[in-house]
Design a protein around this motif. Structure first.
Motif, mmCIF file in Angstrom:
data_model
loop_
_atom_site.group_PDB
_atom_site.id
_atom_site.type_symbol
_atom_site.label_atom_id
_atom_site.label_comp_id
_atom_site.label_asym_id
_atom_site.label_seq_id
_atom_site.Cartn_x
_atom_site.Cartn_y
_atom_site.Cartn_z
ATOM 1 N N ARG A 1 0.826 -1.202 0.000
ATOM 2 C CA ARG A 1 0.000 0.000 0.000
ATOM 3 C C ARG A 1 0.866 1.260 0.000
ATOM 4 O O ARG A 1 0.592 2.219 -0.730
ATOM 5 C CB ARG A 1 -0.928 -0.004 1.211
ATOM 6 N N ASP A 2 1.941 1.267 0.816
ATOM 7 C CA ASP A 2 2.835 2.426 0.847
ATOM 8 C C ASP A 2 3.491 2.640 -0.512
ATOM 9 O O ASP A 2 3.667 3.782 -0.966
ATOM 10 C CB ASP A 2 3.917 2.227 1.916
ATOM 11 N N LEU A 3 3.865 1.539 -1.174
ATOM 12 C CA LEU A 3 4.497 1.640 -2.489
ATOM 13 C C LEU A 3 3.517 2.209 -3.508
ATOM 14 O O LEU A 3 3.876 3.074 -4.318
ATOM 15 C CB LEU A 3 4.976 0.246 -2.933
ATOM 16 N N ARG A 4 2.251 1.757 -3.451
ATOM 17 C CA ARG A 4 1.243 2.271 -4.382
ATOM 18 C C ARG A 4 0.977 3.754 -4.129
ATOM 19 O O ARG A 4 0.918 4.559 -5.077
ATOM 20 C CB ARG A 4 -0.056 1.474 -4.231
ATOM 21 N N GLU A 5 0.833 4.112 -2.866
ATOM 22 C CA GLU A 5 0.535 5.512 -2.559
ATOM 23 C C GLU A 5 1.695 6.433 -2.907
ATOM 24 O O GLU A 5 1.487 7.575 -3.323
ATOM 25 C CB GLU A 5 0.170 5.630 -1.080
ATOM 26 N N SER A 6 2.938 5.944 -2.736
ATOM 27 C CA SER A 6 4.095 6.763 -3.123
ATOM 28 C C SER A 6 4.146 6.973 -4.637
ATOM 29 O O SER A 6 4.729 7.944 -5.116
ATOM 30 C CB SER A 6 5.394 6.109 -2.641
ATOM 31 N N SER A 7 3.521 6.051 -5.392
ATOM 32 C CA SER A 7 3.453 6.180 -6.851
ATOM 33 C C SER A 7 2.243 6.995 -7.290
ATOM 34 O O SER A 7 2.027 7.188 -8.489
ATOM 35 C CB SER A 7 3.384 4.786 -7.495
ATOM 36 N N LYS A 8 1.403 7.417 -6.301
ATOM 37 C CA LYS A 8 0.196 8.199 -6.575
ATOM 38 C C LYS A 8 -0.722 7.475 -7.558
ATOM 39 O O LYS A 8 -1.262 8.073 -8.501
ATOM 40 C CB LYS A 8 0.559 9.592 -7.089
ATOM 41 N N ALA A 9 -0.872 6.176 -7.338
ATOM 42 C CA ALA A 9 -1.691 5.354 -8.228
ATOM 43 C C ALA A 9 -2.918 4.843 -7.484
ATOM 44 O O ALA A 9 -2.865 4.564 -6.280
ATOM 45 C CB ALA A 9 -0.886 4.172 -8.759
ATOM 46 N N THR A 10 -4.031 4.725 -8.216
ATOM 47 C CA THR A 10 -5.209 4.095 -7.648
ATOM 48 C C THR A 10 -4.996 2.593 -7.609
ATOM 49 O O THR A 10 -4.062 2.059 -8.228
ATOM 50 C CB THR A 10 -6.448 4.394 -8.500
ATOM 51 N N GLN A 11 -5.863 1.898 -6.867
ATOM 52 C CA GLN A 11 -5.734 0.444 -6.820
ATOM 53 C C GLN A 11 -5.893 -0.155 -8.211
ATOM 54 O O GLN A 11 -5.166 -1.086 -8.580
ATOM 55 C CB GLN A 11 -6.767 -0.155 -5.859
ATOM 56 N N ALA A 12 -6.830 0.366 -9.004
ATOM 57 C CA ALA A 12 -7.058 -0.175 -10.341
ATOM 58 C C ALA A 12 -5.832 0.012 -11.225
ATOM 59 O O ALA A 12 -5.385 -0.924 -11.923
ATOM 60 C CB ALA A 12 -8.281 0.488 -10.975
ATOM 61 N N THR A 13 -5.252 1.210 -11.209
ATOM 62 C CA THR A 13 -4.057 1.480 -12.032
ATOM 63 C C THR A 13 -2.878 0.635 -11.582
ATOM 64 O O THR A 13 -2.150 0.051 -12.407
ATOM 65 C CB THR A 13 -3.695 2.971 -11.943
ATOM 66 N N PHE A 14 -2.667 0.559 -10.269
ATOM 67 C CA PHE A 14 -1.534 -0.200 -9.741
ATOM 68 C C PHE A 14 -1.691 -1.686 -10.048
ATOM 69 O O PHE A 14 -0.730 -2.363 -10.435
ATOM 70 C CB PHE A 14 -1.443 0.036 -8.231
ATOM 71 N N ALA A 15 -2.913 -2.218 -9.879
ATOM 72 C CA ALA A 15 -3.156 -3.630 -10.158
ATOM 73 C C ALA A 15 -2.884 -3.953 -11.613
ATOM 74 O O ALA A 15 -2.278 -4.989 -11.943
ATOM 75 C CB ALA A 15 -4.599 -3.989 -9.783
#
Length: 470
Positions: A13-27
């Motif tokens: 979650r920290d990695l996704r948020e640091s990338s400023k990505a939504t769950q859909a984009t990150f997935a």
């Protein structure tokens, strides 16, 4: 490459948020469904090896930093807190504690802080009368304790300062050029600061006069100390913005904590500037962590070298995970950090069976020990006495010991393992963390019973201890 079940939802979650990505984009980026990512982030499903490798490839992260248990320090502190008899009615399993540290680290920190306040008030109640307790009792951790825990829980690695120090070292030619020679020129050419000798009667290591732009250093201090103090002044003049930002993010309780942390962060930069990361890591590997050779190569002290080894935690290029501690003659741990499984006790003195205490008996020598903790982990530990003093025969000297070690799996990377049979289990001395939480039943050096053990007394029989642990 095989991985066990990894529940690292908070890290993902920290990695996704640091990338400023939504769950859909990150997935989509890592090739999994949004629902699977949601389950991973909430630790409802483990991360597979394929997903872990994709994360490492796409985000250029160190697999070890993701798969390794960086919550060991928090787990150790929480376990020690819950060993207190005040929690006798509750005995959580190891799995429960792991779930708390992985899913709710903030809650774990809050519980540890609460226990720390409880212990402090208990100690005050034991030593002060009722009136003093009512008027003076403090429930918050001391500024020193708060800063100590800050460095402990960031793994003793401050990336912003470490990278800045490495960039400056490269521009100055350190370590190919000696820091002791280039730092005076840098301070004078960039900041107009002159290096002068402190007066013989001044009891200081360093004194900076901003009005005259002069840095006064104790002429009787070792060269490594004077170099370190110059690097400290560089941090004070060039890194204040970065240091203030780190302190703000830490959200310390008091202004005093921030001021103490500022000293610690400047010290961190000074060590990183004198011993730049990549050069020092390569030298440590090539010289097999020989403290004396490293100290000579970089113009540093043994303590500076040992402490720097404990900070080599940069993702992707980590050094050997070591523990480092400095202990005074009374057994108080005045510095500590562990990237290994061994975690130092937050309360009480160090185990008397640890070889660091023997260092005071053999000044000038590096002594070795193979040790095993109650959990079965085995370590190579080295220790030596250090004396600090300046001002001649009549000047007081501070004496303490430093200890450095690693798990036995890494021992061959250290010159100090030469000639030792690491496979001989009988060669490992049984040591603990501290008596108050050590589980060993038959230790002849035990000072106090373990907090959660029952004791029995046989009036007709006496062994090494006046009681029997159950």
């Amino acid at each position: 490459m095989a991985f066990g079940k990894l529940f690292i939802g908070r890290k993902v979650r920290d990695l996704r948020e640091s990338s400023k990505a939504t769950q859909a984009t990150f997935a989509e980026r890592i090739g999994i469904s949004t629902s699977y990512l949601n389950q991973i982030e909430n630790n409802q499903r483990p991360v597979s090896a394929a997903v872990l490798l994709t994360l490492a490839e796409n985000f250029k992260i160190d697999i070890g930093s993701m798969s390794g248990s960086d919550s060991d320090r928090l787990l150790s502190a929480l376990t020690e807190a819950l060993a207190d008899p005040v929690f006798d009615a509750y005995s959580p399993s190891l799995q429960e504690l792991k779930l708390v540290t992985q899913n709710a680290p903030g809650f774990a920190h809050a519980l540890i802080a609460s226990h720390q306040a409880y212990r402090r008030n208990s100690e005050q109640l034991a030593s002060l009368d009722d009136h003093m307790v009512r008027t003076n009792a403090q429930s918050d951790p001391t500024p020193y304790e708060e800063v100590r825990d800050f460095f402990h829980f960031v793994d003793n690695y401050i990336p912003d300062l470490d990278l800045a120090a490495e960039r400056l070292a490269a521009s100055l030619g350190i370590p190919d050029r000696e820091a002791a020679l280039v730092l005076p020129n840098h301070l004078e050419s960039r900041h107009g600061v002159r290096i002068l000798r402190a007066e013989p009667g001044e009891d200081v290591l360093r004194r900076y006069d901003g009005a005259s732009r002069a840095l006064f250093l104790n002429p009787y201090s070792p060269a490594s100390t004077r170099t370190f103090q110059m690097a400290f002044q560089v941090a004070a003049l060039e890194l204040e913005t970065e240091i203030d930002a780190i302190i703000r993010r830490a959200k310390f309780r008091t202004h005093e904590s921030g001021e103490i942390c500022k000293i610690g962060l400047r010290n961190y930069f000074a060590g990183a500037l004198s011993l730049p990361y990549q050069h020092f890591l390569a030298a440590a590997k090539n010289l097999r962590h020989d403290l004396e050779l490293l100290a000579t190569r970089f113009g540093a002290s043994l303590e500076q070298v040992a402490h720097r080894l404990s900070t080599l935690q940069r993702p992707g290029v980590k050094g050997v995970p070591v523990f480092f501690a400095r202990i005074d003659r009374a057994g108080n741990i005045t510095k500590r950090h562990s990237a290994a499984k061994l975690q130092f006790a937050r309360f009480g003195a160090a185990c008397p069976l640890w070889n660091v205490h023997q260092a005071f008996e053999t000044p000038g020598r590096i002594i070795r020990q193979l040790a095993q903790t109650p959990d079965g982990a085995r370590y190579l530990s080295i220790a030596t006495e250090i004396a600090k003093g300046s001002g001649g025969f009549n000047a007081p000297q501070r004496r303490y010991a430093i200890a450095l070690g690693c798990e036995v799996a890494y021992a061959q990377d250290f010159v100090y393992a030469d000639g030792i049979d690491l496979n001989n289990r009988l060669a490992f001395d049984p040591i603990g963390v501290s008596c108050r939480i050590c589980e060993r039943l038959n230790c002849v050096q035990r000072a106090v019973p373990p907090l959660k053990s029952k004791i029995a007394v046989d009036q007709n029989q006496r062994g090494a201890l006046p009681y029997i642990l159950r």
